[in-house]
Design an enzyme around this catalytic site. Sequence first.
Site, PDB file in Angstrom:
ATOM      1  N   ASN A 113      41.130  30.786  68.513  1.00 13.14           N
ATOM      2  CA  ASN A 113      40.804  32.208  68.360  1.00 13.14           C
ATOM      3  C   ASN A 113      42.051  33.081  68.219  1.00 13.14           C
ATOM      4  OD1 ASN A 113      38.266  31.228  68.614  1.00 13.14           O
ATOM      5  ND2 ASN A 113      37.843  32.131  70.623  1.00 13.14           N
ATOM      6  N   HIS A 159      36.226  68.363  32.786  1.00 12.35           N
ATOM      7  CA  HIS A 159      34.866  68.024  32.326  1.00 12.35           C
ATOM      8  C   HIS A 159      34.900  67.202  31.026  1.00 12.35           C
ATOM      9  CE1 HIS A 159      33.538  71.230  35.133  1.00 12.35           C
ATOM     10  NE2 HIS A 159      34.555  71.904  34.618  1.00 12.35           N
ATOM     11  N   SER A 280      37.000  40.002  18.880  1.00 12.98           N
ATOM     12  CA  SER A 280      35.585  39.687  18.994  1.00 12.98           C
ATOM     13  C   SER A 280      35.307  38.402  18.241  1.00 12.98           C
ATOM     14  CB  SER A 280      34.766  40.832  18.408  1.00 12.98           C
ATOM     15  OG  SER A 280      33.506  40.373  17.984  1.00 12.98           O
ATOM     16  N   LYS A 286      37.760  43.804  15.278  1.00 15.95           N
ATOM     17  CA  LYS A 286      37.846  44.386  16.621  1.00 15.95           C
ATOM     18  C   LYS A 286      39.126  44.058  17.374  1.00 15.95           C
ATOM     19  CE  LYS A 286      34.425  45.731  18.841  1.00 15.95           C
ATOM     20  NZ  LYS A 286      34.140  47.085  19.301  1.00 15.95           N
ATOM     21  N   ASN A 288      39.871  44.839  21.334  1.00 16.62           N
ATOM     22  CA  ASN A 288      39.227  45.458  22.502  1.00 16.62           C
ATOM     23  C   ASN A 288      40.181  45.592  23.691  1.00 16.62           C
ATOM     24  OD1 ASN A 288      36.779  45.517  21.081  1.00 16.62           O
ATOM     25  ND2 ASN A 288      36.327  43.407  21.686  1.00 16.62           N
ATOM     26  N   GLU A 293      39.359  47.201  30.810  1.00 17.06           N
ATOM     27  CA  GLU A 293      37.950  47.071  31.201  1.00 17.06           C
ATOM     28  C   GLU A 293      37.780  46.141  32.393  1.00 17.06           C
ATOM     29  OE1 GLU A 293      35.790  47.749  26.884  1.00 17.06           O
ATOM     30  OE2 GLU A 293      36.502  45.773  27.427  1.00 17.06           O
ATOM     31  N   GLN A 325      34.910  34.011  60.740  1.00 14.98           N
ATOM     32  CA  GLN A 325      35.427  33.110  59.709  1.00 14.98           C
ATOM     33  C   GLN A 325      35.144  33.671  58.308  1.00 14.98           C
ATOM     34  OE1 GLN A 325      35.247  28.802  60.320  1.00 14.98           O
ATOM     35  NE2 GLN A 325      33.922  28.715  58.520  1.00 14.98           N
TER      36      GLN A 325
HETATM   37  N1  ARG Z   1      37.887  28.592  61.343  1.00 14.66           N
HETATM   38  C1  ARG Z   1      37.723  29.530  62.390  1.00 14.66           C
HETATM   39  C2  ARG Z   1      37.814  30.946  61.853  1.00 14.66           C
HETATM   40  O1  ARG Z   1      38.244  31.137  60.786  1.00 14.66           O
HETATM   41  C3  ARG Z   1      38.784  29.328  63.404  1.00 14.66           C
HETATM   42  C4  ARG Z   1      38.428  29.778  64.770  1.00 14.66           C
HETATM   43  C5  ARG Z   1      37.322  28.949  65.317  1.00 14.66           C
HETATM   44  N2  ARG Z   1      37.086  29.254  66.687  1.00 14.66           N
HETATM   45  C6  ARG Z   1      35.989  28.827  67.306  1.00 14.66           C
HETATM   46  N3  ARG Z   1      35.860  29.176  68.546  1.00 14.66           N
HETATM   47  N4  ARG Z   1      35.087  28.121  66.720  1.00 14.66           N
HETATM   48  O2  ARG Z   1      37.425  31.882  62.502  1.00 14.66           O
END
Ligand code: ARG
Length: 467
Positions: A113, A159, A280, A286, A288, A293, A325
């Site tokens: 995490n 405008h 084209s 053409k 373009n 775009e 994720q």
């Molecule tokens: N692949 C996960 C993400 O991108 C990594 C973290 C995963 N953590 C967990 N507690 N499952 O968030």
Amino acid sequence: MSRSNKLWGGRFLKSTSTATEEFSASIRYDYRLYNHDIDGSLAHARMLCSKEVISVDEFAAIENGLKKIRGEIESNSFKWSETLEDVHMNIEAALTSHIGEAGKKLHTGRSRNDQVATDMRLFLREELDEICLQLTKLQYVLISLAKREAGTIFPGYTHMQSAQPVTLGHHILAWNEMLQRDYQRLQECRRRINLCPLGSAALAGTSYPIDRDMTAKELGFDGLCLNSLDAVSDRDFIIEFTAHASLLMVHFSRMSEELVLWSSDAFNFIDLGDEFCTGSSIMPQKKNPDVAELARGKCGRVTGNLMALLMLMKGQPLTYNRDNQEDKEPLFDTVDTLHICLRVFTAMFPGVTFNYKRMHAAATRGYSTATDLADYLVKKNMAFRDAHEVVGKVVGYAVKNGIELADIELDRLKSFCTVIERDVYNILDLQGSVNARDHIGGTAPGRVMQAATDARNLLDARVSETG
Ligand code: ARG
């Protein structure tokens, strides 16, 4: 005994279903974080070693192992596995298989995490710096174009109706103002990106005697994320960046719209250059403006990414949830889109050629110096509202007779208002009109020259600051 082959498989009796594996694996796209993931792991391991949580030998093994893995990834010999879910577990598993026991200690005092939050910040910091560099290059290109065209007469619109003559350089510098603000916004957002979440572990911090300042410093962060719960769950920095990216794309889209119009038959103000147009498959004649775009179209895509990210976070309780994720693909796509748009516009602008005759003719059409005539009368002591009324009548006369203001004879002009003298033709003329707008932010050629010089000086200062 665990039946799962995962790094986290200890408590599981059955292995993950193929559908779940397919559904949850992110390695297809998050392999892109490998460099930052390895940098983060090296910094973490070095810190663990300095706090004697792991031994010097263990650190040395981890360091060598991670460097070897980096080499394998870079030479394309690394085998990514979907079963190992993501970039973090792919690298960690490879480390343990290379160096054995010491590899299993890397994750001490850390969680995926805080690891993934760190990777994302490192990734975005690097990409943002590259984007800002490209943005600076594009601004240089626009500014030198503006200098060259500082005195070129160009029709100004409101405008989408011809309004007042301006100079082309002034118009180009208006684009530069937009980009200047984009740059400032990105730099502002960089300050909030560049804070280190490491040490927050899963959510609550860790009981090991860690040194957060040391890891942060080693990774080039300016400071620490100050709350572990927020640190692992916060993705504001990604949303903020994507919001700024969306606005930058809106600016590209607005410029593109003008380029599309100007290169059309109806306007015929510019030629975008063969290298930046396509033909084209059916209509041989053409040419373009596809680059413009596509950029206009890609604006929708980046704004869509912003919406995806906002909705991703809405409703997430603290702290980390796997929802997070889903931050990767929208961010990666945003970053890639900005890179390519910046590159192609920087390459395209210097080759754009202008049809000065057409621009001048368009600026002449549509009674664009009517305001100048009113201002002329005001200078001869008429109240502006009365002057507006008189000029309205003069324009009505010109429309009826199918001529321009400067084509009306002096006697006829005098019949609308006796104070009009021969000198009126100086201001009915386009050059006289733009020359008169001689103040900061105005379109007079001298002012545009000065504004371009000022803008260039700002860029020079920026470059010498960022090195
Ligand atoms: N692949 C996960 C993400 O991108 C990594 C973290 C995963 N953590 C967990 N507690 N499952 O968030």
